[in-house]
Design an enzyme around this catalytic site. Structure first.
Site, PDB file in Angstrom:
ATOM      1  N   ASP A   1      25.377 -63.582   8.126  1.00  0.00           N
ATOM      2  CA  ASP A   1      24.644 -64.417   7.174  1.00  0.00           C
ATOM      3  C   ASP A   1      24.767 -65.903   7.466  1.00  0.00           C
ATOM      4  O   ASP A   1      25.705 -66.365   8.117  1.00  0.00           O
ATOM      5  CB  ASP A   1      25.102 -64.123   5.741  1.00  0.00           C
ATOM      6  CG  ASP A   1      26.609 -64.262   5.556  1.00  0.00           C
ATOM      7  OD1 ASP A   1      27.369 -64.002   6.520  1.00  0.00           O
ATOM      8  OD2 ASP A   1      27.048 -64.630   4.451  1.00  0.00           O
TER       9      ASP A   1
ATOM     10  N   GLU B   1      29.026 -62.470   4.185  1.00  0.00           N
ATOM     11  CA  GLU B   1      30.425 -62.920   4.166  1.00  0.00           C
ATOM     12  C   GLU B   1      30.584 -64.155   3.294  1.00  0.00           C
ATOM     13  O   GLU B   1      31.635 -64.369   2.696  1.00  0.00           O
ATOM     14  CB  GLU B   1      30.904 -63.217   5.594  1.00  0.00           C
ATOM     15  CG  GLU B   1      32.380 -63.575   5.696  1.00  0.00           C
ATOM     16  CD  GLU B   1      32.690 -65.037   5.383  1.00  0.00           C
ATOM     17  OE1 GLU B   1      33.779 -65.316   4.825  1.00  0.00           O
ATOM     18  OE2 GLU B   1      31.842 -65.902   5.675  1.00  0.00           O
TER      19      GLU B   1
END
Length: 395
Positions: A82, A140
């Protein structure tokens, strides 16, 4: 041809592809829990390698399994995918095309490194005893985090140990960072609402002033760190928000206080809310006010397994040379890799990606963050040789 030479050649052969994959991912970043195109890109690349069992544990995560010819250990490797809600200020050709979204923490590089690692292992499948499992994790950066979701979806079922890495702009290119025991802190958040009685600023005696009460709360929260806990238990309590009032001549009826708690000790992490609430309760009762208290547990501390870290330490010295080995100090930042470590033993390592000569000096989460792409090959090399070490193969 010896296996050592073959592995070296395979790592060298995939180098340019890894850089190209990283640049593509950097150009099209996606936020936590929104990594649909990123996950599809990873899925399609993995399909081209062959030899892999590919699945989607969650909507935007990917798992690939390389199952060897003979039984053995199951080693999981993890990369996060991400990006962050940051407007990029770099000017290279592959700058983010998604406004307000940027890979400002190196996750594009992590994904590319793990793709390169997966490709190499598909080319030496006949030599693998056991299984290598590749986890391309979503979210995350945003609690509750994608690691927790992948664990619940069964991504670690049957896994014996896990390895994770992070490109570090704080560590010079060529260095590999290792840490024994606690390496990153657990991170929680709290919100406190203090309710008093508002009134005119000229008549404070007719009010129950939540601002005055709030300042005492903020001051006394620091006593938890300095007076209530063992000095050897690293702990940070930071008040980061204090909201209240709307006019200069009016004492408000309520204020809100928010903050962050960081610690390395899992037991301490559980105990902190009661310490905070005891202080808030005592001060508000003493002044005739009331309160609301909300505490959210975030990521657990990242605690590296001693034995696995020792084996990776040996790998670094053997493959990169002792001069490349760097023992990292624990930091108060947090990582949801800890959710994997709560299920299976593992270690989390740093890959040096800083290069001052090239101007690659900006910290993580900075709009000009980038990495020296030569570090990507080091990441692949560490994953490949480290995994072989864990599988007890000769290389």
């Amino acid at each position: 041809m010896s296996q050592t030479i073959m592995i070296h050649d395979l790592i060298e052969a995939v180098k340019d592809e890894v850089i190209a994959w990283r640049r593509y991912l950097h150009k099209y970043p996606e936020l936590s829990f929104q990594e649909e195109k990123t996950a599809q890109f990873v899925y399609e690349k993995l399909q081209t390698f062959g030899e892999l069992e590919i699945s989607r544990p969650t909507k935007t995560s990917i798992m690939a399994r390389l199952i060897g010819q003979q039984p053995g250990k199951v080693i999981a490797l993890r990369a996060d995918m991400d990006a962050l809600p940051i407007e990029e200020e770099n000017d290279f050709d592959f700058v983010s095309q998604n406004s307000g979204v940027m890979h400002a923490c190196g996750h594009d590089g992590h994904t590319a490194m793990l793709l390169g690692t997966a490709k190499i292992f598909t080319q030496i499948k006949e030599q693998i005893k056991g299984e290598v499992r590749f986890l391309f994790q979503h979210a995350e950066e945003l609690p509750p985090g994608g690691a927790q979701e992948m664990v619940r979806a069964g991504a670690l079922d049957g896994v014996d140990m896990i390895l994770g890495t992070h490109l570090l702009s704080t560590l010079p290119l060529g260095k590999i960072g290792l840490g024994y025991g606690p390496i990153m802190a657990g991170a929680d958040t709290f919100n406190i609402t203090l309710v008093g009685k508002g009134g005119h600023a000229s008549q404070p005696e007719l009010t129950v002033d939540p601002i005055a009460i709030g300042t005492q709360v903020v001051s006394n929260l620091q006593h938890i760190v300095s007076r209530y806990r063992d000095a050897q238990d690293a702990l940070v309590i930071s008040v980061t928000q204090f909201h209240g009032g709307s006019a200069i001549n009016v004492i408000p009826s309520k204020v809100s206080i928010g903050g962050s708690v960081r610690s390395f000790n899992p037991q301490l992490q559980v105990e902190i809310p009661s310490f905070i609430e005891r202080i808030v309760k005592g001060i508000t009762e003493a002044h005739g006010a009331t309160y609301e208290f909300d505490y959210q547990f975030g990521y657990a501390p990242t605690i590296n397994d001693e034995e696995i870290t020792r084996l990776m330490d040996e790998t670094v010295c053997e493959v990169f040379g002792e001069e490349s080995r760097e023992i990292l100090k624990p930091i108060m930042g947090s990582e949801d890799f800890s959710a994997f470590q709560e299920v299976v033993p593992g270690t989390y390592m740093g890959i040096g990606a800083r290069n001052e000569e090239k101007g690659i000096i900006y910290p993580h989460h900075h709009p000009k963050f980038t990495v020296d792409e030569l570090a990507l090959q080091n990441g692949v090399k560490l994953y490949v040789h480290g995994t072989l070490k864990m599988l007890n193969l000769t290389y």
